[in-house]
Write an enzyme that holds these catalytic residues in place. Sequence first.
Site, PDB file in Angstrom:
ATOM      1  CB  CYS A  42       1.963  -2.851 -60.262  1.00 17.00           C
ATOM      2  SG  CYS A  42       2.024  -4.609 -60.685  1.00 17.00           S
ATOM      3  CG  ASP A  52      -1.683   0.095 -58.636  1.00 20.12           C
ATOM      4  OD1 ASP A  52      -2.137  -0.046 -59.782  1.00 20.12           O
ATOM      5  OD2 ASP A  52      -0.880  -0.699 -58.121  1.00 20.12           O
TER       6      ASP A  52
END
Length: 276
Positions: free
Chosen positions: A184, A191
Site C-alpha cells: 500500500c 497486498d
Amino acid sequence: MSREDWQNLPLGRETTYESTYNPKLLHPIQRSVSRAQLGLSAGALPFFGEDEWWGFELSWLNPRGKPQVAVVRFSFPAESPCMVESKSFKLYLNSFNQSKFESWRLVQDTLARDLSAAVGTSVGVTLMDVEDAALAVEKPQGYCLDHLDIEVEKYQPDSALLALVEDEEDVSETLYSHLLRSNCPVTGQPDWATVVVEYKGPALKREALLAYIVSFREHQDFHEHCVERIFCDLQQLAEFSELTVSARYTRRGGLDINPLRSTRIEKQLPPRLARQ
C-alpha cells in the site's frame, strides 16, 4: 491530488467508525496520478477493463430493526476518472450498520448512486445472500509459474526482466502466479494476489515472467495500478493479438479488489480463488 497527498488519506489516519449512513465518508482518488507514471492519459487508454470489489461485511437494519447481512459485488469501470480509497470505502459500508432501509433493493440502489457519484461514472452493484452459489471458489486455469526454479535479485518492478522465447511460433496460453505481492502506498501494508496473464502472440519466457512478477514485492502502489503497469510493460514487449492481465487480491477489512485490463472489451475475471 499528487502522490504526496496520499499521506493525508483516511487510510493513513486513526478514524472513528460511524454506524449511521453517511455517503460523505467516501474519498475518491484520481486514477491519473499513477497513470501518468506509465505515460497514460485519460483519453487514450490502451485497455478495457474493470475493478471488481467484493464486500463481505455489509449489514443494515430492516424497518423492524432486525439486522440484515449480504455479500456485495461492485464493478468499477477502468475508464472512470476516480477510484475509491479503500479505508474510506470500509468506513462508508460500516455506516450502514445501524441505519434502517425498507428493502434490499433500496440498499443496492443507494450503494450504486453514492459510488457512481464518487468515481464519476456508473458503478455496478449486486447484493447476494451469504449462501449464494456465486461465492464458490475454483482453481485457476492455465499453467502455474510458481514451480519454476528461478534466482531472484530484483524486488522493484523492472520491465527489462521480461523476455520472449527465441524462434518460437505464436502461442495462445494462460499463465498465472500466486507470488504477486505489492505494498500500500499510504500505509506500507503488504497486498497479496494471484495474477493471471492470458495472451495470443509471441511466446513469453516463463522464467522471465515469474521473475518480473516477483519484482513487485517491495513496490508501493494501489492494486489497480500494479495490474495496469504489468499490462503496459507486456504490451511494450511485443505485439500480442490479444492480452489480458487480471489479479485477485486477498481480502482486507472485508473487501477484496480484483482488477482486470484487456485488449478485449468482453473479457471477464477468472473465478474466485481459495485465498479469497
